[in-house]
Scaffold this motif. Structure first.
Motif, PDB file in Angstrom:
ATOM      1  N   LEU A  63       0.811  -1.223   0.000  1.00 25.70           N
ATOM      2  CA  LEU A  63       0.000   0.000   0.000  1.00 25.70           C
ATOM      3  C   LEU A  63       0.844   1.274   0.000  1.00 25.70           C
ATOM      4  CD1 LEU A  63      -2.975  -0.794   2.412  1.00 25.70           C
ATOM      5  CD2 LEU A  63      -2.793  -1.115  -0.047  1.00 25.70           C
ATOM      6  N   ARG A  64       2.151   1.118  -0.056  1.00 26.82           N
ATOM      7  CA  ARG A  64       3.098   2.235  -0.053  1.00 26.82           C
ATOM      8  C   ARG A  64       3.009   3.078   1.215  1.00 26.82           C
ATOM      9  NH1 ARG A  64       3.389   5.267  -5.764  1.00 26.82           N
ATOM     10  NH2 ARG A  64       4.968   6.406  -4.592  1.00 26.82           N
ATOM     11  N   LEU A  65       2.588   2.456   2.321  1.00 23.76           N
ATOM     12  CA  LEU A  65       2.745   3.105   3.619  1.00 23.76           C
ATOM     13  C   LEU A  65       4.220   3.071   3.997  1.00 23.76           C
ATOM     14  CD1 LEU A  65      -0.330   1.573   5.491  1.00 23.76           C
ATOM     15  CD2 LEU A  65      -0.173   3.754   4.281  1.00 23.76           C
ATOM     16  N   THR A  66       4.913   2.093   3.446  1.00 22.36           N
ATOM     17  CA  THR A  66       6.374   2.016   3.476  1.00 22.36           C
ATOM     18  C   THR A  66       6.824   1.876   2.039  1.00 22.36           C
ATOM     19  OG1 THR A  66       6.363   0.905   5.626  1.00 22.36           O
ATOM     20  CG2 THR A  66       8.366   0.720   4.321  1.00 22.36           C
ATOM     21  N   GLU A  67       7.725   2.718   1.582  1.00 20.53           N
ATOM     22  CA  GLU A  67       8.151   2.662   0.183  1.00 20.53           C
ATOM     23  C   GLU A  67       9.066   1.453  -0.042  1.00 20.53           C
ATOM     24  OE1 GLU A  67       7.278   4.376  -2.481  1.00 20.53           O
ATOM     25  OE2 GLU A  67       5.863   5.590  -1.339  1.00 20.53           O
ATOM     26  N   PRO A  68       8.840   0.698  -1.121  1.00 21.52           N
ATOM     27  CA  PRO A  68       9.637  -0.504  -1.376  1.00 21.52           C
ATOM     28  C   PRO A  68      11.041  -0.183  -1.864  1.00 21.52           C
ATOM     29  CG  PRO A  68       8.139  -0.098  -3.185  1.00 21.52           C
ATOM     30  CD  PRO A  68       7.819   0.930  -2.141  1.00 21.52           C
ATOM     31  N   THR A  69      11.932  -1.142  -1.717  1.00 15.06           N
ATOM     32  CA  THR A  69      13.287  -1.028  -2.259  1.00 15.06           C
ATOM     33  C   THR A  69      13.302  -1.384  -3.738  1.00 15.06           C
ATOM     34  OG1 THR A  69      14.208  -1.594  -0.095  1.00 15.06           O
ATOM     35  CG2 THR A  69      15.674  -1.809  -1.999  1.00 15.06           C
ATOM     36  N   ALA A  70      12.519  -2.413  -4.097  1.00 15.59           N
ATOM     37  CA  ALA A  70      12.424  -2.846  -5.493  1.00 15.59           C
ATOM     38  C   ALA A  70      11.161  -3.680  -5.657  1.00 15.59           C
ATOM     39  CB  ALA A  70      13.666  -3.649  -5.900  1.00 15.59           C
ATOM     40  N   GLY A  71      10.805  -3.932  -6.927  1.00 13.75           N
ATOM     41  CA  GLY A  71       9.658  -4.793  -7.208  1.00 13.75           C
ATOM     42  C   GLY A  71       8.525  -4.066  -7.900  1.00 13.75           C
ATOM     43  N   GLU A  72       7.444  -4.801  -8.124  1.00 12.21           N
ATOM     44  CA  GLU A  72       6.254  -4.266  -8.787  1.00 12.21           C
ATOM     45  C   GLU A  72       5.004  -4.726  -8.042  1.00 12.21           C
ATOM     46  OE1 GLU A  72       7.616  -4.375 -13.488  1.00 12.21           O
ATOM     47  OE2 GLU A  72       6.879  -6.218 -12.535  1.00 12.21           O
ATOM     48  N   VAL A  73       4.002  -3.844  -7.985  1.00 17.33           N
ATOM     49  CA  VAL A  73       2.697  -4.198  -7.430  1.00 17.33           C
ATOM     50  C   VAL A  73       1.644  -3.721  -8.419  1.00 17.33           C
ATOM     51  CG1 VAL A  73       1.055  -3.907  -5.544  1.00 17.33           C
ATOM     52  CG2 VAL A  73       3.496  -4.012  -5.038  1.00 17.33           C
ATOM     53  N   ILE A 177      -8.728  -4.915   0.774  1.00 18.24           N
ATOM     54  CA  ILE A 177      -8.385  -4.553   2.149  1.00 18.24           C
ATOM     55  C   ILE A 177      -7.276  -5.468   2.650  1.00 18.24           C
ATOM     56  CG2 ILE A 177      -9.184  -4.535   4.553  1.00 18.24           C
ATOM     57  CD1 ILE A 177     -11.878  -3.632   3.633  1.00 18.24           C
ATOM     58  N   ILE A 178      -6.246  -4.876   3.246  1.00 22.28           N
ATOM     59  CA  ILE A 178      -5.215  -5.654   3.931  1.00 22.28           C
ATOM     60  C   ILE A 178      -5.557  -5.657   5.416  1.00 22.28           C
ATOM     61  CG2 ILE A 178      -2.776  -5.769   4.565  1.00 22.28           C
ATOM     62  CD1 ILE A 178      -2.080  -4.599   1.877  1.00 22.28           C
ATOM     63  N   ALA A 179      -5.789  -6.847   5.952  1.00 22.90           N
ATOM     64  CA  ALA A 179      -6.116  -7.003   7.375  1.00 22.90           C
ATOM     65  C   ALA A 179      -4.881  -7.538   8.079  1.00 22.90           C
ATOM     66  CB  ALA A 179      -7.296  -7.949   7.549  1.00 22.90           C
ATOM     67  N   ASP A 180      -4.197  -6.660   8.817  1.00 25.94           N
ATOM     68  CA  ASP A 180      -2.932  -7.019   9.469  1.00 25.94           C
ATOM     69  C   ASP A 180      -3.202  -7.482  10.898  1.00 25.94           C
ATOM     70  OD1 ASP A 180      -0.346  -7.324  10.276  1.00 25.94           O
ATOM     71  OD2 ASP A 180       0.145  -5.193  10.303  1.00 25.94           O
ATOM     72  N   GLU A 181      -3.189  -8.794  11.099  1.00 23.66           N
ATOM     73  CA  GLU A 181      -3.441  -9.382  12.428  1.00 23.66           C
ATOM     74  C   GLU A 181      -4.666  -8.730  13.080  1.00 23.66           C
ATOM     75  OE1 GLU A 181      -1.690 -11.823  13.738  1.00 23.66           O
ATOM     76  OE2 GLU A 181       0.393 -11.739  13.074  1.00 23.66           O
TER      77      GLU A 181
END
Length: 337
Positions: A63-73, A177-181
């Protein structure tokens, strides 16, 4: 339409650099290391593994709440990692998150009315009456009375706060929706209520979930497909029923053996893993699980195994299922797994 690919993650990486002082090299923590999976529209896809394996970081990075180092979504065919801040902000109405801690995720200075009103003001052009109508409807759906509107988060129980967090995520009627724990911080008696609520909301709003959890009994109850993570990497992917019936990777088998029995007379062989989980700042070479694996071979220390396809979308990254001239005994384990 159910069955269509909604989200595709390709070779996602998230590394953190930790400075060690002026004259020392930086330590790189590989929190998410080359993760790939696909989620179809309408399904519940689970990420499972021990604490610290990178599940939550994967969700936040998608969700780009943390910016990735590499990859694709890719979301509906569009790489969201290439979007500008403005474009990403407008897309967030379709991509929401339910956080693990229901208290920390709610602003303690705002009432429930203000918390639920905020996303409607930012993402939708509704009148004040329409916003209030939607807030009352979503409160009713999550099982909270109208009288709670002007209360603050500290006035609620953990289960009620999580229902508010769910209401905030669903009020814009997102696709994903991402449901984190979402139930790990709740009492056992409340967990089933929240799980059933999530399932009911999925049917009503045609939601697609990425469900992050370490609780395999919850995973078995509410998910369609499971990816098992270990030290930043996915080691096995399968339909939920298939994974619980015939886990292939030794780490998955150890996790399954830890699930409590459902009947006092049921007998289950417990697989005890030796050693500690390695540090993601200094992961082992080859297969990252080889330091704790009871079936580790020499090749496991040298190469990370390729995914072996067992059919019906069931894959596992394990040298035990890969033919090798160096390890002629691999077939014997395959027939007994």
């Amino acid at each position: 339409m159910k069955g269509e690919v909604l989200l595709q993650v390709n070779n996602l990486k998230k590394y953190y650099e930790i400075p060690q002082g002026m004259f020392k090299k930086k330590v790189v923590v590989r929190a998410v290391d080359d993760v790939s999976f696909t989620i179809n529209k309408g399904e519940t896809f689970a990420l499972v593994g021990e604490s610290g394996c990178g599940k939550s970081t994967t969700g936040r990075t998608i969700l780009r709440l943390t910016e990735p180092t590499a990859g694709e979504v890719f979301y509906e065919g569009q790489n969201i990692l290439d979007l500008s801040y403005r474009d990403m902000r407008s897309l967030r109405s379709q991509l929401q998150m339910i956080f693990q801690d229901p208290y920390a995720s709610l602003n303690p200075k705002k009432t429930i009315r203000q918390i639920l009103m905020e996303p409607l003001r930012i993402h939708r052009n509704f009148t004040e009456e329409e916003r209030l109508e939607k807030i009352l409807r979503i409160l009713h759906i999550v099982g909270l009375p109208k009288s709670y509107l002007d209360r603050y988060p500290h006035e609620f129980s953990g289960g009620q706060r999580q229902r508010i967090g769910i209401a905030r995520a669903v009020i814009l009627q997102p696709d994903f929706i991402i449901a984190d724990e979402p139930v790990s911080a709740l009492d056992v008696s409340v967990q089933s209520q929240v799980i059933n609520l999530l399932l009911d909301l999925q049917k009503e709003f045609d939601l697609t979930y990425l469900f992050i959890s370490h609780d395999l009994s919850v995973i078995e109850h509410m998910t369609d497909k499971v990816a098992v993570m270990y030290l930043g990497k996915i080691v096995e992917v399968a339909d939920t029923e298939e994974l619980f019936k015939a886990p292939k990777h030794p780490y998955t088998q150890a996790l399954m053996s830890a699930v409590p029995v459902s009947h006092p007379r049921e007998v289950k062989e417990r697989i005890i893993l030796t050693g500690d989980v390695p540090s993601p700042a200094n992961p082992p070479s080859g297969c990252t699980f080889h330091t704790r694996c009871p079936f580790a071979m020499d090749i496991c220390k040298k190469e990370f195994p390729k995914a072996v396809d067992f059919g019906n979308g069931h894959t596992a990254n394990c040298h035990l299922y890969i033919k090798s001239e160096e390890e002629p005994n691999h077939v014997a384990y395959h027939t007994h797994a």
